[in-house]
Design a protein around this motif. Structure first.
Motif, mmCIF file in Angstrom:
data_model
loop_
_atom_site.group_PDB
_atom_site.id
_atom_site.type_symbol
_atom_site.label_atom_id
_atom_site.label_comp_id
_atom_site.label_asym_id
_atom_site.label_seq_id
_atom_site.Cartn_x
_atom_site.Cartn_y
_atom_site.Cartn_z
ATOM 1 N N GLY A 97 6.423 -108.337 9.908
ATOM 2 C CA GLY A 97 5.677 -107.126 10.366
ATOM 3 C C GLY A 97 6.143 -105.760 9.698
ATOM 4 O O GLY A 97 6.876 -105.858 9.225
ATOM 5 N N GLY A 98 5.425 -104.891 10.280
ATOM 6 C CA GLY A 98 5.723 -103.499 9.832
ATOM 7 C C GLY A 98 6.597 -102.524 10.830
ATOM 8 O O GLY A 98 6.614 -101.429 10.407
ATOM 9 N N ALA A 99 7.247 -103.307 11.817
ATOM 10 C CA ALA A 99 7.916 -102.500 12.860
ATOM 11 C C ALA A 99 9.338 -102.307 12.741
ATOM 12 O O ALA A 99 9.823 -102.532 11.615
ATOM 13 C CB ALA A 99 7.473 -103.076 14.265
ATOM 14 N N SER A 105 -0.293 -108.741 8.910
ATOM 15 C CA SER A 105 0.846 -107.889 9.624
ATOM 16 C C SER A 105 0.477 -106.945 10.504
ATOM 17 O O SER A 105 1.275 -106.351 11.200
ATOM 18 C CB SER A 105 1.916 -107.507 8.732
ATOM 19 O OG SER A 105 1.191 -106.308 8.088
ATOM 20 N N GLY A 106 -0.923 -106.673 10.489
ATOM 21 C CA GLY A 106 -1.077 -105.468 11.259
ATOM 22 C C GLY A 106 -1.084 -104.103 10.984
ATOM 23 O O GLY A 106 -1.143 -103.381 11.835
ATOM 24 N N LEU A 112 4.178 -111.953 1.826
ATOM 25 C CA LEU A 112 4.776 -112.854 2.609
ATOM 26 C C LEU A 112 5.953 -112.278 3.730
ATOM 27 O O LEU A 112 5.856 -112.550 4.890
ATOM 28 C CB LEU A 112 5.250 -114.269 2.311
ATOM 29 C CG LEU A 112 4.294 -114.836 1.411
ATOM 30 C CD1 LEU A 112 4.762 -116.073 0.787
ATOM 31 C CD2 LEU A 112 3.196 -115.451 2.500
ATOM 32 N N ILE A 113 6.763 -111.399 3.246
ATOM 33 C CA ILE A 113 7.715 -110.631 3.980
ATOM 34 C C ILE A 113 7.219 -109.997 5.026
ATOM 35 O O ILE A 113 7.583 -109.913 6.066
ATOM 36 C CB ILE A 113 8.645 -110.067 3.201
ATOM 37 C CG1 ILE A 113 9.730 -110.947 2.243
ATOM 38 C CG2 ILE A 113 9.360 -109.032 3.887
ATOM 39 C CD1 ILE A 113 10.343 -110.136 1.212
ATOM 40 N N THR A 160 10.651 -119.705 1.315
ATOM 41 C CA THR A 160 11.598 -119.453 2.481
ATOM 42 C C THR A 160 10.667 -118.846 3.578
ATOM 43 O O THR A 160 10.521 -119.525 4.553
ATOM 44 C CB THR A 160 12.754 -118.572 2.232
ATOM 45 O OG1 THR A 160 13.676 -119.383 1.101
ATOM 46 C CG2 THR A 160 13.415 -118.383 3.371
ATOM 47 N N PHE A 161 10.026 -117.843 3.081
ATOM 48 C CA PHE A 161 9.120 -116.955 4.236
ATOM 49 C C PHE A 161 7.761 -117.809 4.484
ATOM 50 O O PHE A 161 7.374 -117.532 5.382
ATOM 51 C CB PHE A 161 8.919 -115.699 3.552
ATOM 52 C CG PHE A 161 9.714 -114.454 3.806
ATOM 53 C CD1 PHE A 161 9.793 -113.960 4.818
ATOM 54 C CD2 PHE A 161 10.858 -114.367 2.638
ATOM 55 C CE1 PHE A 161 11.142 -112.912 4.902
ATOM 56 C CE2 PHE A 161 11.664 -113.647 2.828
ATOM 57 C CZ PHE A 161 11.947 -112.794 4.092
ATOM 58 N N GLY A 162 7.285 -118.652 3.477
ATOM 59 C CA GLY A 162 6.084 -119.663 3.721
ATOM 60 C C GLY A 162 6.564 -120.447 4.843
ATOM 61 O O GLY A 162 5.896 -120.733 5.812
ATOM 62 N N LEU A 163 7.815 -120.928 4.884
ATOM 63 C CA LEU A 163 8.394 -121.992 5.824
ATOM 64 C C LEU A 163 8.314 -121.188 7.145
ATOM 65 O O LEU A 163 8.044 -121.897 8.122
ATOM 66 C CB LEU A 163 9.718 -122.617 5.220
ATOM 67 C CG LEU A 163 10.361 -123.618 6.260
ATOM 68 C CD1 LEU A 163 9.482 -124.768 6.514
ATOM 69 C CD2 LEU A 163 11.603 -123.954 5.672
#
Length: 734
Positions: free
Chosen positions: A227-229, A556-557, A221-222, A367-370
């Motif tokens: 993302g990964g940038a 996240s790509g 989820l993080i 938290t990250f789901g929200l």
């Protein structure tokens, strides 16, 4: 008597006599070994006058004792001989115990009294008459790892029976030197400790598994949210900083030195170690409180120390500093959780330490789901360091801090249940805390060396990731490195750690007893048992890395770059697992200096190889090379540690057997990896790298990998795999 049977002597194969057998002349009675001493010590002969020769006895008595003067009574001709010095009192054995108060005893049938009934069979009588002890259980050594370690106590000898109350104190002969009591096998009525150990291990294993799985969901989820940038790297730097600071300052000493001191205080102090634990807790709270305040103030400096490339970007630095100031207060609650958890562990309560991190993961997942529900994923919202709102930063920061707060405060009910009262105590002097701190020297140096290598990799991976992102290759930075490493480390945490947790008590006892052969066997068993799963999984990362990461992190790509990093980590799992097992041997010998030097070598090689990858490889492949450098460092570290362990044990290591097992497992894994990789490549070419294509490729690839590996391993007759399959079948009842 078991006289030799000679009825067939001199007969042929069909029972016919082969010839006349000369008769054996009988021996005189005084030379026959079977009868010469048969009546020498007859206890009845001296007490029964009818069994004696009256003439001989009369003549003997008259010669030895002249007749008394007239008018005086004659002394008795036959007297009871005087009791010997060590003769037991017959009345002591005949004294009956008091009757039970409440009806017939429940332990023995037919109303027998279990405290007064003595069962002695023929074997027992023969053994006691010969002065021998009963043979120990021949299979007791198989259950040594299921018993708590206790110092060897001498078995009770006859002196213990002599101390029992009775009508008179009967002197006893000095007891012979007792032998160590054999360890009771598990499953017997007296094996309550083994059942308790199994229960504790099951609770810990279940908690660790659930914690790892929820942590895996949290990581997914993080990455999906940030993302990964650069934004993901900024968050990862801030999130990792509290852990680094805690381990560098007080975490390593807590786990290695202060916890054994807690156990010692619990056993030796009159209050069960409660005062010592409260002193330690108070000291940790004070130190971590000051450390937390300083870290909040020094957040910009900490970000620069961990990632210089992020600190020189104003937007990225602002976001990273904001995340850091929300995350560093978790140092306080992290230390609080560790101390309270170790207090519970010292009191035999193992579940809380393993299960409460699940609460932290649940809070962070929510938290990250929200955050994703409000702002969307990084792939759809294109959120970055310049576009993330302040409300989003506060949401993520408060949720992260709240997770550690819940995790720490959840320990308090467990402490109350263990009858432990939390109190602040500032009387630190003269209670062993300073001595314990000095003992933590090598552990602190160990942590410093390890974190120095992590710091170098963090600096280089964030720099390379930002450069690659500017070149149009996102997802190749530090957060991708950390996420791939999380997946890669799961087999080690679940398999190798579990195997060694079962072997560590036996390994520690063998090292304490100086049994080099047993230490060698335990290390060999730990390496070969874990290798059955570790070797094929490490090769499986080469073929399954891309579909696994695109399935988990595809939103996240950055799924494909992470898949390449997982492939680069891949085979390095084998030396990483071997290193863990080998270092347990040094710890069993209470040697912490050698693991420190070994960690210095691993960290130096990892930092040097990562720096070379940063300088030589393109930015998009530099972090992939750093992932491969991690395994290379542990290959060198294993070689050094193995040579030192072999020298310590005088070359008594099962090297040939271990190498042969790993070579056969690798030989079975290579064709399985090639076929599995071909299946994965074909499916992903047809269905793509989306959710459906990744899932189909992963399922088919795993099936092909397991099938080919199993067939090849059975053909090679790998005994460890056969034992594992037999154990699974026995558990399933097939």
């Amino acid at each position: 008597m078991n006289a030799p049977y000679e009825g067939d002597r001199g007969r042929g194969a069909n029972g016919d006599p082969t010839g006349p057998v000369p008769p054996t002349p009988p021996l005189p009675a005084d030379q026959d070994p079977y009868v010469q001493d048969a009546y020498r010590n007859d206890p009845f002969r001296a007490q029964d006058p009818t069994a004696q020769d009256p003439v001989t006895e009369a003549l003997h008595d008259r010669a030895a004792h002249p007749p008394p003067p007239p008018g005086q009574p004659a002394p008795p001709l036959y007297q009871q001989p005087a009791a010997g010095r060590h003769t037991p009192d017959p009345q002591l054995r005949a004294s009956s115990p008091p009757p039970e108060q409440h009806g017939p005893p429940p332990h023995l049938p037919y109303g027998d009294v279990d405290t007064a009934t003595l069962f002695l069979g023929l074997d027992g009588l023969m053994t006691q008459a010969a002065g021998d002890r009963p043979e120990p259980d021949a299979f007791a050594h198989l259950y040594r790892d299921q018993q708590h370690y206790e110092p060897r106590q001498p078995a009770p000898g006859p002196a213990a029976a002599a101390s029992a109350p009775g009508p008179e104190a009967v002197p006893q002969q000095p007891a012979p030197t007792p032998e160590p009591a054999p360890v009771a096998a598990a499953g017997k009525p007296s094996g309550g400790r083994a059942s308790g150990l199994f229960k504790s291990s099951a609770v810990m294993a279940a908690g660790t598994m659930v914690s790892r799985l929820t942590g895996f969901v949290r990581s997914a989820l993080i990455v999906a949210a940030l993302g990964g940038a650069v934004l993901g790297d900024s968050w990862q730097v801030a999130y990792q900083l509290p852990t680094m600071i805690f381990i560098l300052t007080i975490g390593g000493g807590l786990n290695s030195v202060f916890v054994p001191q807690l156990v010692r205080a619990m056993k030796e102090d009159d209050d069960g170690g409660e005062a010592y634990a409260n002193r330690l807790l108070t000291l940790v709270v004070m130190v971590l409180g000051v450390l937390t305040v300083l870290s909040v103030v020094a957040a910009p400096l900490l970000v620069k120390m961990v990632s210089f490339d992020i600190s020189r970007d104003p937007a990225a630095n602002e976001v990273a500093v904001a995340f850091t100031r929300y995350c560093v207060p978790t140092i306080f609650f992290m230390g609080l959780h560790v101390v309270m958890g170790q207090i519970l562990n010292a009191r035999g309560r193992f579940g809380a330490m393993m299960w409460t991190p699940v609460l932290n993961n649940i809070v962070m997942i929510a938290t990250f789901g929200l955050f994703i529900w409000v702002y969307g994923t990084a792939e759809t919202s294109h959120i970055g360091v310049t576009t993330i709102p302040d409300e989003g930063i506060r949401l993520l920061g408060i949720g992260t801090l709240l997770g550690l707060v819940v995790q720490a405060l959840a320990m308090i009910p467990y402490l109350r249940d263990a009858d432990f009262k939390l109190r602040l105590r500032f009387d630190w002097r003269g209670h062993g805390l300073g001595k314990a701190a000095k003992l933590a020297k090598w552990t602190v140096l160990f942590v410093l060396a390890n974190q120095a290598g992590v710091l170098v990799v963090t600096q280089l991976s964030t720099w390379a990731g930002n450069t690659a992102n500017d070149q149009g290759h996102p997802g190749t930075g530090f957060i991708s490195y950390a996420s791939a490493q999380l997946i890669w480390n799961m087999p080690q945490a679940i398999i190798t750690v579990s195997v060694m947790a079962a072997l560590l008590p036996r390994l520690a006892r063998s090292a304490h007893d100086g049994d080099t052969g047993a230490v060698r066997d335990d290390i060999s068993q730990g390496l070969r048992t874990s290798a059955v799963a570790i070797v094929p999984i490490s090769f499986g990362f080469l073929s399954l890395g891309v579909p696994l990461c695109t399935l988990v992190y595809g939103s996240s790509g950055a799924g494909i770059p992470m898949g390449y990093m997982l492939m680069a980590f891949g085979v390095g799992l084998i030396p990483f697992s071997v290193q863990y097992v080998v270092l347990r041997a040094f710890y069993a010998y209470e040697d912490t200096r050698t693991p420190f030097y070994n960690t210095v070598i691993v960290a130096a090689v990892n930092a040097a190889a990562s720096g070379l990858c940063f300088l030589v490889l393109p930015a998009r492949w530099a972090v992939v090379g750093m992932a491969a450098s991690y395994g290379l460092a542990y290959i060198i570290g294993v070689g050094v540690a193995w040579r030192r362990l072999s020298k310590r044990m005088d070359g008594d290591l099962d090297t040939a057997h271990i190498v042969r097992t790993y070579a056969r497992l690798a030989g079975a894994s290579v064709p399985a990896t090639l076929i599995s990789g071909a299946v994965v490549y074909g499916i992903m070419q047809m269905l793509g790298s989306g959710f459906l294509g990744s899932l189909a490729a992963l399922v088919a690839g795993v099936a092909a990998l397991l099938a080919v590996f199993y067939v090849a391993a059975r053909k090679m007759r790998i005994e460890e795999l056969n034992a594992l399959v037999g154990m699974v079948r026995s558990k399933l009842g097939r």
